[in-house]
Design a protein around this motif. Structure first.
Motif, PDB file in Angstrom:
ATOM      1  N   UNK A 193      -2.035  12.817   4.065  1.00 28.91           N
ATOM      2  CA  UNK A 193      -3.332  12.141   3.984  1.00 28.91           C
ATOM      3  C   UNK A 193      -3.191  10.807   3.374  1.00 28.91           C
ATOM      4  N   UNK A 194      -2.405  10.575   2.513  1.00 28.91           N
ATOM      5  CA  UNK A 194      -2.505   9.130   1.809  1.00 28.91           C
ATOM      6  C   UNK A 194      -1.586   8.155   2.602  1.00 28.91           C
ATOM      7  N   UNK A 195      -0.745   8.660   3.446  1.00 30.11           N
ATOM      8  CA  UNK A 195      -0.224   7.726   4.435  1.00 30.11           C
ATOM      9  C   UNK A 195      -1.056   7.355   5.532  1.00 30.11           C
ATOM     10  N   UNK A 196      -2.002   7.969   5.893  1.00 29.61           N
ATOM     11  CA  UNK A 196      -3.021   7.662   6.830  1.00 29.61           C
ATOM     12  C   UNK A 196      -4.128   6.966   6.121  1.00 29.61           C
ATOM     13  N   UNK A 197      -4.414   7.049   4.771  1.00 32.27           N
ATOM     14  CA  UNK A 197      -5.213   6.193   4.277  1.00 32.27           C
ATOM     15  C   UNK A 197      -4.658   4.597   3.997  1.00 32.27           C
ATOM     16  N   UNK A 198      -3.223   4.680   3.682  1.00 31.37           N
ATOM     17  CA  UNK A 198      -2.489   3.549   3.637  1.00 31.37           C
ATOM     18  C   UNK A 198      -2.719   2.992   5.213  1.00 31.37           C
ATOM     19  N   UNK A 199      -2.593   3.518   6.129  1.00 22.73           N
ATOM     20  CA  UNK A 199      -2.424   2.795   7.526  1.00 22.73           C
ATOM     21  C   UNK A 199      -3.958   2.513   7.733  1.00 22.73           C
ATOM     22  N   UNK A 200      -4.979   3.032   7.511  1.00 24.58           N
ATOM     23  CA  UNK A 200      -6.313   2.622   7.659  1.00 24.58           C
ATOM     24  C   UNK A 200      -6.587   1.292   6.743  1.00 24.58           C
ATOM     25  N   UNK A 201      -6.355   1.308   5.495  1.00 21.56           N
ATOM     26  CA  UNK A 201      -6.546   0.209   4.555  1.00 21.56           C
ATOM     27  C   UNK A 201      -5.502  -1.064   5.019  1.00 21.56           C
ATOM     28  N   UNK A 202      -4.446  -0.522   5.670  1.00 14.83           N
ATOM     29  CA  UNK A 202      -3.667  -1.686   5.990  1.00 14.83           C
ATOM     30  C   UNK A 202      -4.189  -2.453   7.291  1.00 14.83           C
ATOM     31  N   UNK A 209       0.935  -1.129  -0.160  1.00 12.46           N
ATOM     32  CA  UNK A 209      -0.092  -0.014   0.022  1.00 12.46           C
ATOM     33  C   UNK A 209       1.092   1.231  -0.084  1.00 12.46           C
ATOM     34  N   UNK A 210       1.834   1.184   0.882  1.00 15.49           N
ATOM     35  CA  UNK A 210       2.791   2.404   0.940  1.00 15.49           C
ATOM     36  C   UNK A 210       3.377   2.583  -0.512  1.00 15.49           C
ATOM     37  N   UNK A 211       3.891   1.574  -1.218  1.00 16.61           N
ATOM     38  CA  UNK A 211       4.502   1.475  -2.384  1.00 16.61           C
ATOM     39  C   UNK A 211       3.796   2.104  -3.564  1.00 16.61           C
ATOM     40  N   UNK A 212       2.026   1.679  -3.482  1.00 14.40           N
ATOM     41  CA  UNK A 212       1.132   2.650  -4.439  1.00 14.40           C
ATOM     42  C   UNK A 212       1.144   3.887  -4.015  1.00 14.40           C
TER      43      UNK A 212
END
Lengths: 169, 134
Positions: free
Chosen positions: B103-112, B83-86
């Protein structure tokens, strides 16, 4: 902070803007050929990374999330998958892309942290040797795999997957 | 035009400290971990060419309770790296990527987190269903 492009900030007549002309090679950060390799590597990390997300997520889904999960994985399970050329190709692509992606990542990390020239050379030599061995080994395993193993008497081994009984009679 | 050392948020350059740096640290650590697992995983899979018994014996180790927890850790590393790669690809290629990298990092963490809850539940479920004890 809005800076208007007034005459006051424009360069004086006769002085070229930076990088507008030829730059003496001795002021370049790297030679052009090394630059293109790093550029290819940079693009490769993104392209292979995107592909690996799909390849590995499906790999994990099929092997761990459906059926009996972790307990289904044994010789017969692998044999069943690799009797299908799609899975052979899938695993082969995953092997090559993941190994090249991982090796390039490790190369970057070695370049970042190993400061001595000889240390970098040694670490990268070991890395490239390991990567070559693993890629060749994995490729050979996928292509030389034999699902329906028989004993000296020509009988199927007990570990053979069920479909072997229709193949070897 | 005054040049200040810090951005309006007082956080310095784009990647120093906070989300930008920590996602980079996380990406490196998970990447190295996944790489070493990959070496081992190709070797254990190669045992199918030695003998079915050898393969089944070694792959059996992955069915031990401790290894099952290790698999959750491994998949956690893979899913974060994926996810972080994307997110990195979006930072590089999407016009608004650098603006929204936090914001995208927080999205990554939520999706993770969501993915890992799903994976862990299903993995433990199948593990306990087929587990024959120690």
């Amino acid at each position: 902070m809005t800076t208007t492009n007034s005459d006051a900030v424009l360069p004086a007549q006769g002085i070229e803007a930076p990088r507008s002309g030829r730059i003496d090679p001795k002021y370049l950060r790297s030679n052009p050929s090394a630059g293109s390799f790093e550029m290819v590597a940079w693009v490769f990390m993104r392209v292979s990374g995107a592909a690996l997300v799909v390849l590995i997520f499906v790999h994990l889904w099929v092997n761990l999330m459906v059926g009996d999960g972790i307990h289904q994985i044994d010789f017969a399970f692998v044999a069943g998958k690799w009797s299908n050329p799609v899975w052979q190709f899938w695993d082969l692509t995953m092997l090559w892309l993941a190994m090249l992606h991982g090796t390039n990542g490790m190369r970057t990390i070695i370049n970042d942290y190993a400061e001595k020239d000889s240390t970098r050379l040694w670490l990268k030599s070991i890395l490239y040797l390991a990567a070559t061995v693993i890629i060749i080994l994995g490729t050979m395993v996928i292509f030389t795999f034999e699902a329906c193993l028989v004993n000296e008497a020509g009988e199927l081994l007990e570990y053979a997957p069920a479909f072997c009984e229709n193949v070897t009679q | 035009m005054t040049q200040t050392k810090t951005s309006p948020g007082g956080r310095g350059t784009l990647y120093k400290g906070r989300e930008g740096m920590w996602s980079w640290v996380g990406h490196r650590i998970t990447g190295v971990g996944i790489f070493f697992f990959l070496l081992v995983h190709v070797l254990d899979t190669s045992l199918v060419r030695v003998s079915p018994e050898a393969y089944n014996a070694v792959i059996g180790a992955y069915k031990h309770p401790i290894m099952v927890l290790g698999e959750i850790g491994l998949v956690g590393a893979i899913v974060f790296h994926a996810f972080n790669g994307l997110r990195i690809i979006l930072v590089d290629f999407w016009k608004q990527g650098t603006r929204y990298h936090r914001q995208m990092l927080w999205a990554v963490l939520v999706l993770w987190f969501v993915t890992m809850v799903g994976f862990s539940v299903r993995h433990l479920m199948t593990f306990f269903e087929g587990w024959e004890g120690f």
